[in-house]
Design an enzyme around this catalytic site. Structure first.
Site, PDB file in Angstrom:
ATOM      1  CG  ASP A  61      42.427  30.740  32.772  1.00  0.00           C
ATOM      2  OD1 ASP A  61      42.824  30.494  31.839  1.00  0.00           O
ATOM      3  OD2 ASP A  61      42.860  30.952  33.739  1.00  0.00           O
ATOM      4  CG  HIS A  79      37.646  33.060  33.590  1.00  0.00           C
ATOM      5  ND1 HIS A  79      38.178  34.464  33.597  1.00  0.00           N
ATOM      6  CD2 HIS A  79      38.471  32.475  34.655  1.00  0.00           C
ATOM      7  CE1 HIS A  79      39.292  34.577  34.568  1.00  0.00           C
ATOM      8  NE2 HIS A  79      39.443  33.342  35.103  1.00  0.00           N
TER       9      HIS A  79
HETATM   10 NI    NI Z   1      40.622  29.324  36.831  1.00  0.00          NI
END
Ligand code: NI
Length: 326
Positions: A113, A259
């Protein structure tokens, strides 16, 4: 109010349960960011996100961030993890929202992400190419606009590009018009970079109300993708910890959350991927994982032959009606 220790235990215990998909990130950050309306606010939040500030995934008020664990270079050594006990496979077609997919094989989807990041995402792409793993990037539209070449490369190398909104607002605090604006702008940015429309969305913090999910699915055809394994990498617990949490949490059909804007996360990836590959896992994109789930559910729902015999390889209890998860 939970103590930090309780909070950490809660997060770790979550790794064992499919149903915990959207809990930790959303609960922690629920109140952190309102729906931004002004471009200045959006740009500030974007800068903080790329710089890894706490504004993106804020630590709960009164809680201390986890202390980082030193890791020498990028060479993360993982202890051997005992094979997980086999669980009976129950075919189930993925619904609108997906946090894990029922598949008979050792397939997992690795997802990232908040990127792309100008230097970390290319490093990650090198690791993916070296290991033969595919990943799904839930990219922020504003970062796609900034780094379209990285997105193009990721897609060209067999990875999937999906939407994580344009500016990372808490969509539960946005009007429906603003939600659509966020998704439309991201669609445009991804199409401009890759020539393809995304088919998946992951709302920031996992926050999207059930009725909005249904409307978004109808309007865009998106699956709303959450996760079942969350190593809490945004808290920067150290690369070894991130890798170990992901390896321990993975099950067939798991969707692993990470991430690609944190260096420690990138440092954890090669060891984590190789460790799961050594256990027989294959890393596929989320769309491939969903397709595998749909295919096995369809096979299982084929009616028995007229002789009354079950199709080969299908047990009576495996023939269940396909139901949406939520
Ligand atoms: Ni996010």
């Amino acid at each position: 109010m939970l103590t930090f220790k309780q909070y950490a235990l809660l997060g770790l215990s979550c790794l064992s349960f499919i149903s915990c998909s959207s809990s930790t990130e959303s609960e922690v950050a629920q109140e952190a960011i309102e729906c931004p309306d002004s471009p200045v606010e959006q740009i500030t939040q974007a800068k903080e996100r790329v710089n890894g500030s706490a504004a993106n995934h804020a630590v709960a008020p009164g809680q201390k961030a986890a202390a980082p664990v030193a890791v020498a270079g990028t060479d993360v050594v993982l202890p051997a993890v005992a094979p997980k006990p086999a669980q009976p496979f129950k075919p189930q077609s993925p619904g609108i929202s997906v946090s894990r997919v029922s598949v008979p094989d050792k397939l997992v989807a690795l997802t990232f992400d908040d990127g792309p990041h100008p230097s970390l995402t290319p490093r990650l792409l090198d690791i993916l190419a070296r290991t033969g793993a595919k990943a799904t990037f839930f990219a922020l539209g504003q970062n796609v606009s900034r780094y379209p070449d990285i997105v193009r490369r990721a897609e060209a190398e067999g990875n999937e590009i999906a939407s994580h909104s344009y500016s990372h607002p808490n969509l539960n605090k946005c009007s429906l018009a603003k939600v659509y604006q966020e998704l439309d702008a991201t669609d445009v940015a991804i199409q401009k970079a890759t020539g393809k429309r995304p088919v998946l969305v992951r709302p920031p913090y996992g926050n999207m109300k059930k009725d909005v999910r249904a409307q978004v699915n109808r309007k865009y055809g998106y699956h709303i993708v959450l996760w079942d394994v969350d190593p809490l990498d945004w808290r920067k617990p150290g690369s070894g910890v991130v890798a170990q949490r992901m390896v321990k949490g993975a099950r067939p059909g798991s969707i692993l959350l990470a991430h690609d804007i944190h260096e420690g996360t990138i440092n954890a990836m090669e060891s984590m991927i190789k460790s799961l590959q050594a256990q027989g896992y294959r890393f596929v994109t989320v769309s491939q994982l969903i397709a595998a789930g749909q295919s096995s559910a369809q096979q299982a729902s084929v009616p028995p032959a007229s002789s009354g015999e079950m199709p080969q390889g299908v047990t009576p209890e495996a023939v269940l009606p396909a139901t949406a998860s939520n």
